[in-house]
Scaffold this motif. Structure first.
Motif, mmCIF file in Angstrom:
data_model
loop_
_atom_site.group_PDB
_atom_site.id
_atom_site.type_symbol
_atom_site.label_atom_id
_atom_site.label_comp_id
_atom_site.label_asym_id
_atom_site.label_seq_id
_atom_site.Cartn_x
_atom_site.Cartn_y
_atom_site.Cartn_z
ATOM 1 N N GLY A 1 10.265 -4.389 2.847
ATOM 2 C CA GLY A 1 8.856 -4.030 2.892
ATOM 3 C C GLY A 1 8.678 -2.781 3.723
ATOM 4 N N GLU A 2 9.457 -1.749 3.385
ATOM 5 C CA GLU A 2 9.558 -0.554 4.223
ATOM 6 C C GLU A 2 8.211 0.062 4.572
ATOM 7 O OE1 GLU A 2 11.831 0.531 6.257
ATOM 8 O OE2 GLU A 2 13.158 1.689 4.955
ATOM 9 N N ARG A 3 8.000 0.260 5.876
ATOM 10 C CA ARG A 3 6.841 0.987 6.393
ATOM 11 C C ARG A 3 7.372 2.084 7.306
ATOM 12 N NH1 ARG A 3 1.572 -2.957 7.165
ATOM 13 N NH2 ARG A 3 1.566 -3.710 5.001
ATOM 14 N N PHE A 4 7.256 3.294 6.807
ATOM 15 C CA PHE A 4 7.924 4.452 7.409
ATOM 16 C C PHE A 4 6.927 5.287 8.202
ATOM 17 C CE2 PHE A 4 9.431 8.974 6.431
ATOM 18 C CZ PHE A 4 10.353 8.999 7.468
ATOM 19 N N GLY B 1 9.245 5.446 -2.465
ATOM 20 C CA GLY B 1 8.464 4.243 -2.725
ATOM 21 C C GLY B 1 8.141 3.469 -1.471
ATOM 22 N N ALA B 2 8.298 4.100 -0.312
ATOM 23 C CA ALA B 2 7.955 3.445 0.950
ATOM 24 C C ALA B 2 6.464 3.578 1.224
ATOM 25 C CB ALA B 2 8.743 4.073 2.098
ATOM 26 N N THR B 3 5.933 2.651 2.001
ATOM 27 C CA THR B 3 4.599 2.805 2.568
ATOM 28 C C THR B 3 4.718 3.723 3.773
ATOM 29 O OG1 THR B 3 3.886 0.593 1.885
ATOM 30 C CG2 THR B 3 2.684 1.616 3.708
ATOM 31 N N ILE B 4 3.928 4.792 3.813
ATOM 32 C CA ILE B 4 3.984 5.681 4.969
ATOM 33 C C ILE B 4 2.833 5.355 5.913
ATOM 34 C CG2 ILE B 4 5.216 7.496 3.748
ATOM 35 C CD1 ILE B 4 2.572 9.065 3.582
ATOM 36 N N CYS B 5 3.122 5.381 7.204
ATOM 37 C CA CYS B 5 2.147 5.027 8.237
ATOM 38 C C CYS B 5 1.846 6.274 9.071
ATOM 39 C CB CYS B 5 2.694 3.918 9.126
ATOM 40 S SG CYS B 5 3.061 2.390 8.234
ATOM 41 N N PRO C 1 0.823 -1.212 0.000
ATOM 42 C CA PRO C 1 0.000 0.000 0.000
ATOM 43 C C PRO C 1 0.853 1.256 0.000
ATOM 44 C CG PRO C 1 0.095 -0.920 2.208
ATOM 45 C CD PRO C 1 0.835 -1.875 1.323
ATOM 46 N N ALA C 2 0.247 2.384 -0.370
ATOM 47 C CA ALA C 2 0.930 3.671 -0.314
ATOM 48 C C ALA C 2 0.845 4.263 1.085
ATOM 49 C CB ALA C 2 0.323 4.639 -1.325
ATOM 50 N N LEU D 1 1.789 4.993 20.523
ATOM 51 C CA LEU D 1 2.500 4.910 19.242
ATOM 52 C C LEU D 1 3.214 3.577 19.075
ATOM 53 C CD1 LEU D 1 4.078 8.451 18.665
ATOM 54 C CD2 LEU D 1 2.030 7.461 17.634
ATOM 55 N N TRP D 2 3.719 3.017 20.151
ATOM 56 C CA TRP D 2 4.382 1.715 20.050
ATOM 57 C C TRP D 2 3.382 0.639 19.637
ATOM 58 C CZ3 TRP D 2 9.225 2.493 19.564
ATOM 59 C CH2 TRP D 2 9.899 3.455 20.322
ATOM 60 N N ARG D 3 2.195 0.690 20.210
ATOM 61 C CA ARG D 3 1.175 -0.293 19.827
ATOM 62 C C ARG D 3 0.729 -0.081 18.375
ATOM 63 N NH1 ARG D 3 -3.169 0.655 22.468
ATOM 64 N NH2 ARG D 3 -2.537 2.349 23.872
ATOM 65 N N PHE D 4 0.654 1.178 17.954
ATOM 66 C CA PHE D 4 0.362 1.505 16.563
ATOM 67 C C PHE D 4 1.430 0.906 15.645
ATOM 68 C CE2 PHE D 4 1.957 4.530 13.354
ATOM 69 C CZ PHE D 4 0.899 4.556 12.457
ATOM 70 N N ALA D 5 2.702 1.063 16.021
ATOM 71 C CA ALA D 5 3.799 0.541 15.205
ATOM 72 C C ALA D 5 3.764 -0.975 15.122
ATOM 73 C CB ALA D 5 5.138 1.009 15.777
ATOM 74 N N ALA D 6 3.413 -1.623 16.224
ATOM 75 C CA ALA D 6 3.316 -3.088 16.208
ATOM 76 C C ALA D 6 2.164 -3.555 15.322
ATOM 77 C CB ALA D 6 3.134 -3.607 17.635
ATOM 78 N N ARG D 7 1.026 -2.869 15.428
ATOM 79 C CA ARG D 7 -0.159 -3.232 14.650
ATOM 80 C C ARG D 7 0.113 -3.192 13.150
ATOM 81 N NH1 ARG D 7 -3.048 -0.273 18.096
ATOM 82 N NH2 ARG D 7 -3.164 1.574 16.759
ATOM 83 N N HIS D 8 0.885 -2.201 12.732
ATOM 84 C CA HIS D 8 1.040 -1.967 11.300
ATOM 85 C C HIS D 8 2.427 -2.324 10.773
ATOM 86 C CE1 HIS D 8 -2.906 -0.280 11.423
ATOM 87 N NE2 HIS D 8 -2.550 0.609 12.328
ATOM 88 N N LYS D 9 3.173 -3.088 11.578
ATOM 89 C CA LYS D 9 4.459 -3.635 11.130
ATOM 90 C C LYS D 9 5.413 -2.545 10.630
ATOM 91 C CE LYS D 9 2.515 -8.162 9.895
ATOM 92 N NZ LYS D 9 1.201 -7.913 10.503
ATOM 93 N N VAL D 10 5.500 -1.472 11.392
ATOM 94 C CA VAL D 10 6.389 -0.363 11.056
ATOM 95 C C VAL D 10 7.840 -0.845 11.081
ATOM 96 C CG1 VAL D 10 7.301 1.832 11.938
ATOM 97 C CG2 VAL D 10 4.830 1.457 11.795
#
Length: 664
Positions: A305-308, A329-333, A96-97, A351-360
């Motif tokens: 699979g960069e998630r920034f 070309g990274a997915t931004i979160c 995803p973008a 924010l840590w739980r957010f990062a875990a949820r979305h595989k940052v």
């Protein structure tokens, strides 16, 4: 196990050797080349990134003046075009973008093709409203995908973007937007922050009334508005189109220095500075900076699979940095909300739980966030699976050694002992980074690893001489492409020159204390000027004075920020009250409310003191910087010239407060 990963800066160096036979024994040699041969370095960035233009350029740097440098004359580019070039490859890889989340747990994903469709639809909607290239579009929007779409839609047709966050005071927003006479206002009628739904409908109506240049309004509707806002178009309508015109849409080719956005950096006097940056300059500096930032491409062969993610409000330049992840070309979160929960229920695991949820994979935030997590005793091992995070970014204020060691230890406990800290220092002023990280250099807690490629940064002493191993003024002796084109409405560049070039003509003075050591690592010690830095958001003292001194009780005021290495921002407000008044709870409450309403709750003082007088120069200027130095422990005789003061007798009172303010 993580797949093998080659850092972006190593890929670039390998390319330099393969393509140009350039070999460097160490990073310092590479940096010296990048600032010593600017033509060759910036040409290499252009070539390495595969930048394209339908028209040729006559030189890389045709004029090296500061200000007024002329980069890539003849080139045509477009920021949105560089983002959308990733659509087909990213779609084929199924990445995803944008991933967004908020306090209410409303998760959304925007695919790359859908991003392109919405950007095209929004751009065509602007054209239907009569918006033309060069018109200003003001946005009052939170950190949500719609804001990204609106920005890229504006960029794609050459309109000039400017955004303020809904947590800013109404006057602060008005002071910014009035200067640029926007033709269109895009605004959210409500937001959700710190556990509360906040109605912004009256603010939007007030903004419209205070901006007579606005002809059209687009409203991002929410569930929190108390009343409907009169609008020419809803945001949903603006992105609803899906027809042949949308599918055929392509961003327009624009001159290299065509304005992309206007951001604001406040000085100590006057209104906030409306800084204009160009498409080409931002693209080039983003590309060069990415070698250091090491933000990868989500679908590339050398990919994790960069998630920034970089936590920011839209009012901070790190929002711009977050969006630049799309250029790679990274997915931004995106996270829209408070990083620390609500006032009644603080929670620094959000924010840590957010990062875990979305595989940052790349997690960035202000230094104050990490310090708050440490003080709150956060255990990130209890926040979900954070094993994919490979990099921690920090900026906004100096990150203390203690805080960095805490974070490293936290990640070691979850099986990531090699976590990399990308501590950076740059500025809204040039939308870039001067000093920051390098994946392959030694990592020392509390330090920044190196000066960025292309950034001719030095520390200068009081005689204007470069020093090593000593604290000096941070200066940049050569131009970089993203330095402001100009300040909007600044005739003859008067404000531009006085803001950065008044002390050293032709040399950029940034306003930070810097020490560069022999190993090229650096330490930023805080602001050398009077700007207030609260958790990464900088505000000019003039905006605080305008709010406080509008109160009938207050005759005069002065504010200082005691931010320094290893310390959090500590803001002290001195007020001179009308005869017979004392600084009681009622007066303090009115002062706080004035700042909260006109500026932002972020800029409430940590301590307010009633002063007999505000120290001023013979010309009437408030002595903020000298008094700040006194409160940081420097001798009064060294930092204040009493002969140049209108009221030197008041200084004894300030010296007497030193002990109180250190403890209180």
């Amino acid at each position: 196990m993580r797949p093998p990963y080659i850092p972006q800066i190593r890929l670039f160096q390998d390319w330099l050797q393969a393509q140009h036979g350039l070999h460097f024994d160490d990073y310092d040699a590479l940096w010296q080349w990048s600032v010593g041969d600017q033509q060759a370095f910036w040409q290499s960035v252009w070539d390495y990134e595969g930048m394209q233009s339908p028209t040729p350029y006559s030189a890389v740097l045709a004029d090296a003046r500061m200000p007024g440098a002329k980069w890539f004359p003849g080139v045509k580019v477009n920021y949105a075009q560089r983002v959308l070039r990733h659509v087909d490859a990213a779609q084929a890889a199924g990445v995803p973008a944008i991933i967004s989340d908020n306090e209410l747990g409303q998760v959304r994903e925007l695919s790359w093709p859908e991003l392109r469709r919405q950007v095209a639809s929004f751009a065509l909607a602007l054209k239907d409203l009569g918006v033309q290239k060069g018109d200003r579009v003001a946005a009052y929007l939170p950190n949500v995908p719609e804001t990204v779409v609106a920005f890229l839609g504006c960029a794609s047709v050459g309109t000039i973007w400017s955004v303020c966050a809904p947590d800013m005071g109404t006057q602060a927003v008005t002071d910014r937007f009035q200067q640029i006479t926007p033709r269109v206002l895009i605004a959210a009628d409500g937001v959700h922050y710190a556990g509360k739904g906040l109605d912004r409908s009256a603010v939007v109506e007030g903004l419209r009334a205070s901006l007579p240049s606005v002809e059209k309004v687009i409203v991002l509707e929410s569930a929190f508005a108390a009343q409907p806002v009169k609008a020419d178009l809803s945001f949903a309508q603006a992105v609803a189109r899906d027809d042949e015109a949308v599918r055929a849409f392509e961003p327009e080719w624009l001159d290299f220095d065509h304005p992309l956005w206007i951001v604001y950096s406040s000085g100590t006097t006057g209104l906030p500075k409306p800084l204009v940056h160009g498409h080409g300059g931002i693209l080039m500096v983003s590309a060069a900076g990415n070698k250091h930032g090491d933000v990868g491409c989500s679908y590339a062969a050398n990919s994790l699979g960069e998630r920034f993610h970089w936590y920011s409000s839209t009012g901070w330049v790190m929002w711009n940095s977050q969006i630049s992840g799309l250029l790679s070309g990274a997915t931004i979160c995106l996270f829209d909300g408070s990083p620390g929960g609500s006032k009644d229920a603080p929670d620094w695991t959000v924010l840590w739980r957010f990062a875990a949820r979305h595989k940052v994979t790349y997690f960035g935030a202000g230094a104050a966030f990490y310090a708050a997590c440490m003080k709150a005793g956060v255990d990130i091992g209890q926040c979900g699976d954070l094993s994919r995070i490979r990099a921690l970014g920090s900026t906004g204020s100096p990150l203390s050694e203690e805080t960095q060691r805490w974070g490293t230890d936290q990640f070691a406990r979850i099986g990531t002992p090699d976590i990399w800290w990308s501590n950076i220092s740059g500025g809204t002023d040039f939308c870039g980074v001067f000093i920051g990280g390098h994946r392959e250099l030694p990592l020392v807690p509390g330090r920044l690893q190196c000066r960025y490629l292309g950034a001719a940064v030095e520390a200068w002493n009081e005689q204007g001489q470069p020093v090593m191993g000593e604290v000096g003024e941070l200066v940049c002796t050569k131009p970089i492409p993203s330095m402001p084109l100009f300040f909007w409405g600044d005739e003859g560049n008067a404000r531009y020159l006085s803001s950065y070039f008044d002390v050293y003509p032709g040399v950029w003075r940034h306003g930070d204390w810097l020490k560069i050591d022999a190993d090229s690592s650096c330490v930023i010690y805080g602001r050398s000027d009077a700007t207030i830095n609260r958790h990464g958001l900088r505000m000019g003292t003039s905006e605080i004075y305008a709010a406080v001194e509008a109160l009938p009780e207050v005759l005069d005021s002065m504010v200082i920020d005691l931010e320094y290495l290893g310390r959090e921002s500590r803001m002290i407000l001195f007020v001179v009250l009308r005869a017979g008044l004392v600084l009681d709870a009622a007066v303090q409450g009115r002062i706080n409310e004035a700042i909260k309403t006109a500026v932002s709750p972020r800029f409430l003082p940590d301590l307010t003191l009633q002063a007999p007088e505000i120290p001023r120069t013979l010309s009437g200027k408030k002595q903020e910087v000298p008094i700040k130095k006194v409160f940081l422990g420097q001798p009064l005789a060294k930092v204040v010239n009493k002969d140049a003061m209108a009221n030197p007798g008041c200084l004894d009172w300030y010296v007497a407060q030193f002990g109180l303010t250190q403890e209180g």
